[in-house]
Write a protein that holds these residues in place. Structure first.
Motif, mmCIF file in Angstrom:
data_model
loop_
_atom_site.group_PDB
_atom_site.id
_atom_site.type_symbol
_atom_site.label_atom_id
_atom_site.label_comp_id
_atom_site.label_asym_id
_atom_site.label_seq_id
_atom_site.Cartn_x
_atom_site.Cartn_y
_atom_site.Cartn_z
ATOM 1 N N ALA A 57 0.856 -1.188 0.000
ATOM 2 C CA ALA A 57 0.000 0.000 0.000
ATOM 3 C C ALA A 57 0.884 1.227 0.000
ATOM 4 C CB ALA A 57 -0.925 0.012 1.207
ATOM 5 N N ASP A 58 0.381 2.308 -0.595
ATOM 6 C CA ASP A 58 1.160 3.547 -0.664
ATOM 7 C C ASP A 58 1.289 4.202 0.701
ATOM 8 O OD1 ASP A 58 1.471 3.218 -3.387
ATOM 9 O OD2 ASP A 58 -0.324 4.372 -3.876
ATOM 10 N N ARG A 59 0.233 4.102 1.510
ATOM 11 C CA ARG A 59 0.240 4.760 2.814
ATOM 12 C C ARG A 59 -0.352 3.842 3.870
ATOM 13 N NH1 ARG A 59 -2.897 9.571 3.485
ATOM 14 N NH2 ARG A 59 -4.579 8.257 2.710
ATOM 15 N N ALA A 60 0.186 3.931 5.077
ATOM 16 C CA ALA A 60 -0.369 3.144 6.180
ATOM 17 C C ALA A 60 -1.791 3.563 6.479
ATOM 18 C CB ALA A 60 0.508 3.313 7.426
ATOM 19 N N GLU A 61 -2.126 4.831 6.214
ATOM 20 C CA GLU A 61 -3.487 5.321 6.445
ATOM 21 C C GLU A 61 -4.492 4.631 5.538
ATOM 22 O OE1 GLU A 61 -0.820 7.130 6.179
ATOM 23 O OE2 GLU A 61 -0.662 8.166 8.114
ATOM 24 N N ASP A 62 -4.026 4.073 4.413
ATOM 25 C CA ASP A 62 -4.921 3.293 3.559
ATOM 26 C C ASP A 62 -5.151 1.897 4.139
ATOM 27 O OD1 ASP A 62 -4.988 5.427 1.755
ATOM 28 O OD2 ASP A 62 -3.243 4.679 0.652
ATOM 29 N N VAL A 63 -4.106 1.331 4.724
ATOM 30 C CA VAL A 63 -4.191 -0.020 5.286
ATOM 31 C C VAL A 63 -5.176 -0.071 6.445
ATOM 32 C CG1 VAL A 63 -2.863 -1.900 6.324
ATOM 33 C CG2 VAL A 63 -1.812 -0.451 4.581
ATOM 34 N N VAL A 64 -5.278 1.016 7.197
ATOM 35 C CA VAL A 64 -6.092 1.025 8.407
ATOM 36 C C VAL A 64 -7.576 0.814 8.113
ATOM 37 C CG1 VAL A 64 -6.691 3.482 8.568
ATOM 38 C CG2 VAL A 64 -6.229 2.188 10.652
ATOM 39 N N HIS A 65 -7.978 0.953 6.880
ATOM 40 C CA HIS A 65 -9.391 0.777 6.531
ATOM 41 C C HIS A 65 -9.683 -0.608 5.945
ATOM 42 C CE1 HIS A 65 -10.737 4.801 7.491
ATOM 43 N NE2 HIS A 65 -9.665 5.278 6.915
ATOM 44 N N TYR A 66 -8.755 -1.559 6.124
ATOM 45 C CA TYR A 66 -8.959 -2.919 5.608
ATOM 46 C C TYR A 66 -8.736 -3.964 6.691
ATOM 47 C CZ TYR A 66 -9.263 -1.257 0.808
ATOM 48 O OH TYR A 66 -9.670 -0.629 -0.337
ATOM 49 N N ASP A 67 -9.620 -4.940 6.705
ATOM 50 C CA ASP A 67 -9.482 -6.088 7.582
ATOM 51 C C ASP A 67 -8.585 -7.111 6.893
ATOM 52 O OD1 ASP A 67 -9.843 -7.871 9.620
ATOM 53 O OD2 ASP A 67 -11.840 -8.515 8.986
ATOM 54 N N PHE A 68 -7.763 -7.833 7.671
ATOM 55 C CA PHE A 68 -6.906 -8.886 7.132
ATOM 56 C C PHE A 68 -7.362 -10.219 7.708
ATOM 57 C CE2 PHE A 68 -4.618 -5.107 6.207
ATOM 58 C CZ PHE A 68 -3.833 -5.384 5.099
ATOM 59 N N LEU A 69 -7.362 -11.253 6.862
ATOM 60 C CA LEU A 69 -8.016 -12.509 7.209
ATOM 61 C C LEU A 69 -7.149 -13.712 6.869
ATOM 62 C CD1 LEU A 69 -11.406 -11.526 5.566
ATOM 63 C CD2 LEU A 69 -10.992 -11.566 8.022
ATOM 64 N N SER A 70 -7.348 -14.789 7.620
ATOM 65 C CA SER A 70 -6.645 -16.044 7.376
ATOM 66 C C SER A 70 -7.631 -17.197 7.351
ATOM 67 C CB SER A 70 -5.606 -16.292 8.486
ATOM 68 O OG SER A 70 -5.065 -17.603 8.398
ATOM 69 N N CYS A 71 -7.530 -18.025 6.318
ATOM 70 C CA CYS A 71 -8.278 -19.284 6.278
ATOM 71 C C CYS A 71 -7.282 -20.373 6.671
ATOM 72 C CB CYS A 71 -8.848 -19.535 4.880
ATOM 73 S SG CYS A 71 -9.861 -21.033 4.761
#
Length: 370
Positions: free
Chosen positions: A146-160
């Motif tokens: 991602a270009d900015r950490a502020e963009d990452v903060v709006h996404y959930d990360f998941l594991s199957c």
């Protein structure tokens, strides 16, 4: 010259050779004509059905699925310093994971068929458009792109995760509650909800709430930077092993023109954070809030003004913690901050809810006595 009459013969020979060839270590596979179709969902998305029913970009993510047979699954659930093993096949999802749940009565047709007398296992990760597999370790190590950490903060990360019960076969195909592909949350969700107190009925109207959220003591928020395939609670799955710090306040806001109704919750915004694995847990987490909203004495907001409120050093009580307050943001939990607007102030409360099934409990946000 090519003889058209011989084309079916050549095609049949090619298909037989393909069936006899080794594919990623699978020799002489007896492929059936039964398609592999799976269901996917996100853990606990139905556990909290309160004010966050609106579709959110951060959770409507698509994933990458891996399908494994036989020995490769055993290798998958073991430490490895290389890219191996190789899956039978992979599938890149285009639609959100939650849209293929059993409740939605939709299945993913992978385009592949079951192999006779062999169990098929599945794993995966999400969001696939923000994760890049490592050059040396492949799927075992993922980097957030991602270009900015502020963009990452709006996404959930998941594991199957890799689980022995999460398998399908010709005799027991995928498509039941026991082998639905369920993705686990790797982040904590912070959700802001607004409502208007009954004393403001027909007197003051509120909309366009914005909240700047920070941690007391110049402590940064963290978002995922690296995910690694590791053993967890007896099974293998992804864990956040590196994080990126965010030192600026998180901006959560509602840009819609819809006003907040009296005694009715309205979602403002949400974000997703995580806690470094080596973070100190002896210190209570305290938050700072800077709230802004548009107030009006008329319902059409023809004449409006900005309302401001701020509060500092607020800790969230947690009865399960010896200190009485939360000391970290835990994966799989939602930290819901309620803003109850009055004419001249705001009543702040919070709810700690589990994404995972297991109930909901309420905790107030209280100012620190320090």
């Amino acid at each position: 010259m090519w003889n058209r009459k011989r084309r079916p013969v050549y095609c049949m020979i090619a298909m037989l050779l393909l069936a006899a060839c080794s594919r990623n270590g699978y020799e002489e596979l007896q492929v059936t004509d039964v398609p592999i179709m799976v269901n996917t969902s996100v853990a606990g998305t139905k556990a909290y059905a309160g004010s966050d029913d609106e579709a959110e970009t951060g959770e409507n993510v698509s994933g990458k699925l891996f399908f494994w047979y036989g020995n490769t699954y055993d290798e998958l659930c073991a430490a490895n310093t290389t890219k191996g093993p190789s899956p039978y096949f992979t599938y890149l999802m285009n639609d959100p994971i939650a849209s293929f749940g059993l409740a939605e009565n939709r299945w993913i047709d992978t385009g592949y068929s079951y192999i006779k007398d062999m169990d098929l296992y599945a794993t995966g990760y999400a969001p696939r458009n923000m994760l890049v597999e490592d050059d040396a370790l492949g799927f075992r190590k993922l980097h957030v792109e991602a270009d900015r950490a502020e963009d990452v903060v709006h996404y959930d990360f998941l594991s199957c995760d890799a689980e022995d019960t999460r398998k399908g076969s010709l005799e027991n195909p995928f498509g039941s509650a026991s082998n639905e592909l369920i993705f686990r949350h790797l982040t904590s969700k912070i959700l802001v909800v607004a409502l208007r107190h009954e004393t403001m009925t027909n007197q003051v109207y509120v909309r366009k709430v914005q909240v700047d959220l920070s941690l007391t003591g110049e402590v940064p928020f963290h978002v995922p930077k690296t995910l690694e395939w590791r053993q967890r609670n007896g099974c293998w799955g992804y864990e956040v092993t590196e994080t990126t710090e965010i030192h600026t306040p998180l901006e959560l806001k509602d840009d819609t023109e819809d006003m907040i109704m009296v005694l009715q919750e309205k979602r403002v915004d949400s974000c997703y954070v995580c806690q470094p694995a080596d973070a100190a847990v002896s210190q209570d987490i305290a938050v700072n809030l800077n709230v802004q909203a548009e107030y009006s004495y008329v319902q059409n907001f023809a004449s409006s003004y900005l309302f401001h409120w701020s509060g500092e050093n607020m800790r969230i009580q947690d009865a399960s913690n010896p200190s009485g307050y939360i000391t970290r943001f835990e994966p799989g939990y939602i930290y819901i901050i309620y803003l109850n607007f009055y004419k001249t102030g705001i009543l702040i409360t919070a709810e700690k809810a589990e994404w995972e099934d297991g109930g909901i409990h309420y905790v107030p946000v209280v100012p620190s006595q320090e």
